[in-house]
Design a protein around this motif. Sequence first.
Motif, mmCIF file in Angstrom:
data_model
loop_
_atom_site.group_PDB
_atom_site.id
_atom_site.type_symbol
_atom_site.label_atom_id
_atom_site.label_comp_id
_atom_site.label_asym_id
_atom_site.label_seq_id
_atom_site.Cartn_x
_atom_site.Cartn_y
_atom_site.Cartn_z
ATOM 1 N N LYS A 32 0.845 -1.196 0.000
ATOM 2 C CA LYS A 32 0.000 0.000 0.000
ATOM 3 C C LYS A 32 0.873 1.235 0.000
ATOM 4 O O LYS A 32 1.826 1.331 0.767
ATOM 5 C CB LYS A 32 -0.904 0.004 1.229
ATOM 6 C CG LYS A 32 -2.040 -0.988 1.141
ATOM 7 C CD LYS A 32 -2.960 -0.849 2.334
ATOM 8 C CE LYS A 32 -4.124 -1.812 2.229
ATOM 9 N NZ LYS A 32 -5.031 -1.698 3.388
ATOM 10 N N THR A 33 0.530 2.157 -0.860
ATOM 11 C CA THR A 33 1.272 3.427 -0.934
ATOM 12 C C THR A 33 0.301 4.568 -0.698
ATOM 13 O O THR A 33 -0.862 4.512 -1.108
ATOM 14 C CB THR A 33 1.934 3.605 -2.313
ATOM 15 O OG1 THR A 33 0.944 3.513 -3.322
ATOM 16 C CG2 THR A 33 3.008 2.568 -2.543
ATOM 17 N N GLY A 40 3.094 15.646 -2.811
ATOM 18 C CA GLY A 40 2.366 14.858 -3.801
ATOM 19 C C GLY A 40 3.098 13.607 -4.237
ATOM 20 O O GLY A 40 2.624 12.887 -5.115
ATOM 21 N N TYR A 41 4.259 13.291 -3.605
ATOM 22 C CA TYR A 41 5.014 12.076 -3.954
ATOM 23 C C TYR A 41 4.469 10.873 -3.187
ATOM 24 O O TYR A 41 3.782 11.025 -2.173
ATOM 25 C CB TYR A 41 6.498 12.269 -3.635
ATOM 26 C CG TYR A 41 7.193 13.226 -4.576
ATOM 27 C CD1 TYR A 41 7.451 12.858 -5.893
ATOM 28 C CD2 TYR A 41 7.592 14.496 -4.142
ATOM 29 C CE1 TYR A 41 8.089 13.742 -6.751
ATOM 30 C CE2 TYR A 41 8.227 15.375 -5.002
ATOM 31 C CZ TYR A 41 8.464 15.001 -6.311
ATOM 32 O OH TYR A 41 9.087 15.862 -7.169
ATOM 33 N N LYS A 42 4.803 9.679 -3.689
ATOM 34 C CA LYS A 42 4.337 8.439 -3.063
ATOM 35 C C LYS A 42 5.051 8.201 -1.731
ATOM 36 O O LYS A 42 6.245 8.451 -1.610
ATOM 37 C CB LYS A 42 4.601 7.250 -3.984
ATOM 38 C CG LYS A 42 3.588 7.113 -5.104
ATOM 39 C CD LYS A 42 3.882 5.870 -5.929
ATOM 40 C CE LYS A 42 2.905 5.747 -7.084
ATOM 41 N NZ LYS A 42 3.203 4.537 -7.888
ATOM 42 N N ILE A 43 4.298 7.673 -0.782
ATOM 43 C CA ILE A 43 4.867 7.270 0.517
ATOM 44 C C ILE A 43 4.697 5.759 0.624
ATOM 45 O O ILE A 43 3.566 5.252 0.618
ATOM 46 C CB ILE A 43 4.167 7.966 1.691
ATOM 47 C CG1 ILE A 43 4.265 9.495 1.545
ATOM 48 C CG2 ILE A 43 4.748 7.525 3.019
ATOM 49 C CD1 ILE A 43 3.383 10.264 2.497
ATOM 50 N N TYR A 44 5.827 5.053 0.693
ATOM 51 C CA TYR A 44 5.781 3.586 0.761
ATOM 52 C C TYR A 44 5.603 3.129 2.211
ATOM 53 O O TYR A 44 5.775 3.919 3.158
ATOM 54 C CB TYR A 44 7.053 2.996 0.148
ATOM 55 C CG TYR A 44 7.107 3.199 -1.348
ATOM 56 C CD1 TYR A 44 6.464 2.327 -2.219
ATOM 57 C CD2 TYR A 44 7.797 4.282 -1.888
ATOM 58 C CE1 TYR A 44 6.499 2.522 -3.590
ATOM 59 C CE2 TYR A 44 7.838 4.494 -3.260
ATOM 60 C CZ TYR A 44 7.187 3.612 -4.108
ATOM 61 O OH TYR A 44 7.214 3.818 -5.455
ATOM 62 N N ALA A 45 5.275 1.849 2.343
ATOM 63 C CA ALA A 45 5.000 1.277 3.676
ATOM 64 C C ALA A 45 6.226 1.404 4.584
ATOM 65 O O ALA A 45 7.356 1.164 4.160
ATOM 66 C CB ALA A 45 4.616 -0.193 3.531
ATOM 67 N N GLY A 46 5.997 1.827 5.807
ATOM 68 C CA GLY A 46 7.082 1.987 6.781
ATOM 69 C C GLY A 46 7.774 3.333 6.693
ATOM 70 O O GLY A 46 8.711 3.596 7.457
ATOM 71 N N LYS A 47 7.348 4.199 5.784
ATOM 72 C CA LYS A 47 7.955 5.523 5.625
ATOM 73 C C LYS A 47 6.910 6.598 5.903
ATOM 74 O O LYS A 47 5.718 6.325 5.980
ATOM 75 C CB LYS A 47 8.482 5.698 4.189
ATOM 76 C CG LYS A 47 9.464 4.635 3.741
ATOM 77 C CD LYS A 47 10.809 4.815 4.408
ATOM 78 C CE LYS A 47 11.795 3.774 3.957
ATOM 79 N NZ LYS A 47 13.085 3.901 4.648
#
Length: 204
Positions: A32-33, A40-47
Motif C-alpha cells: 500500500k502506498t 504529492g510524492y508516493k509514501i511507501y509502507a514503513g515511511k
Amino acid sequence: VASTRRVILKRLSRSFCKFLSPWVARHSLRMKTGLCNFSGYKIYAGKGIKFIRADAKTFTFLDSKCKHLFLARKNPRKVAWTQAYRRLHKKGQTEEIIKKKARRVQKVERAIVGASLDTINQKRNQKPEVRAAAREQAMREVRERNKKKADEKVAAAAKSAAAKPAAKPAAKTAAKAKPAAKPQANAPKVSKPAGKGATGGKGR
C-alpha cells in the motif's frame, strides 16, 4: 552424479515454481502506498510522518522537510520541486500526438420518389452514347409538346377573332335604333318663346 543431481533439482524447482506461481499471484500482498499531502510524492509502507491537527484531521508527509513547510503554511504550488508546482507549470509531461482520424463519408444509396434503386443504377451504368440519345429523344418530345400547345393557342385565338366581328354589327344596329325613339320623348316639350306668348307675359 553431482551434475545429474543439479539437473534434477533445477527441473524440480522449475516445476514447483510453475505450480506455486498462480497461488502466489493470488495471495501475494500488494504494498500500500500513500500520497504526501504537501509534495504529492508516493509514501511507501514503513515511511512517512503522520500529523494530526487540533480539528482531528490527519495529514501524511514524506519527510520532516514537507512537514515543516506545511506547518510554515507554504503554498506547494509555489515550491518548485512539488508535484503541484510541476503540474501547474506543465513540467515532465510527455507530448501526446493525437492523430485526427479522417472521417470516412459512407455513401448510402437510396431510392428516390418515382425511381427505384435498380433504375438509378441502370442509368448510372449506361454508356454515354445511349444517355445522349435518350436525352435527345426527351428534348424532342418536349419540343413537340410545346409546339402542339402553341398551335392550340393560335387556333383558339383565330376562333375568338372570328366570333368578334359577328357580334359588332348587332351592336351597331342597336345603337342606330336608339336615336329614332328620342323625338317621341321630346315632342311634348314646348319652346321658350311659345311658352311666354301663351302665358300672356307682361302687358304692353
